[in-house]
Design an enzyme around this catalytic site. Structure first.
Site, PDB file in Angstrom:
ATOM      1  CE1 TYR A 103      -3.666  -2.368   0.858  1.00 13.44           C
ATOM      2  CE2 TYR A 103      -2.817  -2.568   3.085  1.00 13.44           C
ATOM      3  CZ  TYR A 103      -3.702  -2.955   2.102  1.00 13.44           C
ATOM      4  OH  TYR A 103      -4.635  -3.913   2.385  1.00 13.44           O
ATOM      5  N   GLY A 226     -12.511 -20.563   3.136  1.00 13.82           N
ATOM      6  CA  GLY A 226     -11.635 -20.716   1.962  1.00 13.82           C
ATOM      7  C   GLY A 226     -11.972 -21.981   1.183  1.00 13.82           C
ATOM      8  CB  ALA A 254     -12.151 -14.293  -3.073  1.00 13.77           C
ATOM      9  CG  ASP A 256     -13.902  -7.142  -1.329  1.00  8.08           C
ATOM     10  OD1 ASP A 256     -14.024  -7.179  -0.091  1.00  8.08           O
ATOM     11  OD2 ASP A 256     -12.888  -6.726  -1.897  1.00  8.08           O
TER      12      ASP A 256
HETATM   13  O1  CKP Z   1     -10.830  -9.283   1.206  1.00  9.65           O
HETATM   14  P1  CKP Z   1     -10.681  -9.082  -0.244  1.00  9.65           P
HETATM   15  O2  CKP Z   1      -9.531  -9.819  -0.860  1.00  9.65           O
HETATM   16  O3  CKP Z   1     -11.955  -9.335  -0.999  1.00  9.65           O
HETATM   17  O4  CKP Z   1     -10.394  -7.514  -0.396  1.00  9.65           O
HETATM   18  C1  CKP Z   1      -9.649  -6.968  -1.426  1.00  9.65           C
HETATM   19  C2  CKP Z   1      -9.596  -5.466  -1.354  1.00  9.65           C
HETATM   20  O5  CKP Z   1      -9.588  -2.768  -0.289  1.00  9.65           O
HETATM   21  C3  CKP Z   1      -8.659  -4.902  -2.390  1.00  9.65           C
HETATM   22  O6  CKP Z   1      -9.409  -4.406  -3.476  1.00  9.65           O
HETATM   23  C4  CKP Z   1      -7.899  -3.821  -1.671  1.00  9.65           C
HETATM   24  O7  CKP Z   1      -7.928  -2.618  -2.331  1.00  9.65           O
HETATM   25  C5  CKP Z   1      -8.557  -3.725  -0.315  1.00  9.65           C
HETATM   26  O8  CKP Z   1      -9.124  -5.007  -0.100  1.00  9.65           O
HETATM   27  C6  CKP Z   1      -7.536  -3.326   0.739  1.00  9.65           C
HETATM   28  O9  CKP Z   1      -7.580  -2.189   1.184  1.00  9.65           O
HETATM   29  O10 CKP Z   1      -6.723  -4.195   1.089  1.00  9.65           O
HETATM   30 MG    MG Z   2     -11.635 -10.023   2.801  1.00 10.43          MG
END
Ligand code: CKP
Ligand code: MG
Length: 311
Positions: A103, A226, A254, A256
């Site tokens: 990040y 998972g 995934a 989300d």
């Molecule tokens: O929990 P997930 O893998 O579905 O989340 C992914 C998102 O917002 C990714 O788009 C990223 O930008 C974030 O989680 C984050 O801030 O880590």
């Molecule tokens: Mg997540």
């Protein structure tokens, strides 16, 4: 709007080769952020959704707004600031395909959000508020805003879906635990991963994790397992939905997709079991596609996955 969500979206640069980032020369530009991923997933499934954030007054802020709006999500409550830039992050596909994210978001535009960013009347006309544990990790004022939004939703019978989405790079363990539990106590539906559930409750098994959150006041808990699917429990039902076997291309996003599938089930008044089945299927589809939002299915694609006709 049926659903309102808010949080930080970033420009995502993914390396084009399976190498550590120092050896990658080209990056693909995409857009990502847990809450906008969920909003886009819901829009693709035919639901009206609003997402808001604070974006930098810069090219990346405009790109994010255009991308989210272009997917059919209402962005009318977003604001711009010139006090800080829009955040970016990088995705590394290391040797063997192991995905890591880096990040560049500290002090970002979104971290400057405060309670003033919430349009209460916009939220109170919604059916569902979706919240993740990423937004409260961005800054003190974002933590306050998250609590405030949940309190407004609760007072106005807007159901709250909470995905803890713990990001260890964003806060220390003690703060994460106490603050996420404060938020979990306000939620109607909680969607932790097994590790997240264990960290927050101190209990290793899905059933015990669910019971902990039910005691805390939620209506239903879905523990994401998972490759082993998902376990769900409410005060009256419980069960397990097995995973759909897929080839993993990119696991980020995934969770989300899972949340979008689950919320769409709630909006259709599906049973808890069916909502979790939809969640599980959307998550599986997303895992098979590179990018956080590119794989999110429409209803037809979701139905094809549910009936086993994935080709
Ligand atoms: O929990 P997930 O893998 O579905 O989340 C992914 C998102 O917002 C990714 O788009 C990223 O930008 C974030 O989680 C984050 O801030 O880590
Ligand atoms: Mg997540």
């Amino acid at each position: 709007m049926e659903v309102v969500t808010f949080g930080e979206s970033m420009v995502l640069f993914s390396g084009d080769q399976e190498l550590p980032l120092e050896y990658v020369h080209q990056f693909h530009k995409q857009m990502a952020g847990a809450e906008s991923n969920v909003a886009i997933g819901l829009a693709r499934l035919g639901h009206s959704t609003g997402w808001f954030s604070k974006l930098g007054q810069d090219a990346f802020g405009r790109y994010i707004l255009q991308s989210v709006r272009g997917q059919g999500v209402d962005t009318s409550r977003c604001t711009y600031t010139d006090a800080a830039p829009t955040a970016v992050f990088f995705k590394e596909r290391g040797r063997g395909g192991k995905t890591k994210v880096y990040y560049y978001r500290q002090g970002s535009a979104a971290s400057l959000m405060t309670n003033d960013d919430l349009d209460e009347s916009y939220l109170t006309q919604a059916k569902i508020l979706h919240v993740t544990g990423i937004t409260p990790a961005l800054s003190e004022s974002c933590f306050e805003l998250t609590k405030h939004a949940m309190d407004v939703a609760k007072r106005n019978q807007v159901s709250i879906v909470f995905d803890p989405n713990i990001r260890w790079k964003l806060w220390d363990r003690d703060t994460a635990k106490s603050r996420l539990l404060e938020l979990a106590a306000r939620a109607d539906y909680i969607l932790p991963g097994l590790d997240e559930g264990e960290f927050l409750t101190g209990r290793p098994r899905a059933k015990e994790i669910a019971e902990f959150f039910l005691k805390l006041g939620s209506k239903a808990v879905v523990v994401k397992l998972g490759k082993d699917g998902a376990y769900y429990q409410s005060l009256t039902e419980r069960g397990h939905v097995p995973a759909i076997p897929v080839q993993e291309i990119d696991p980020v996003g995934a969770g989300d997709g899972f949340a979008a599938g689950f919320i769409s089930g709630l909006l259709r008044n599906d049973s808890l079991a069916m909502s979790v089945t939809r969640a599980n299927a959307v998550g599986a589809i997303v895992v098979g596609v590179q990018g956080d939002t590119e794989g999110l299915p429409n209803e037809e694609e979701l139905q094809a996955m549910l009936s086993g006709q994935t080709g």
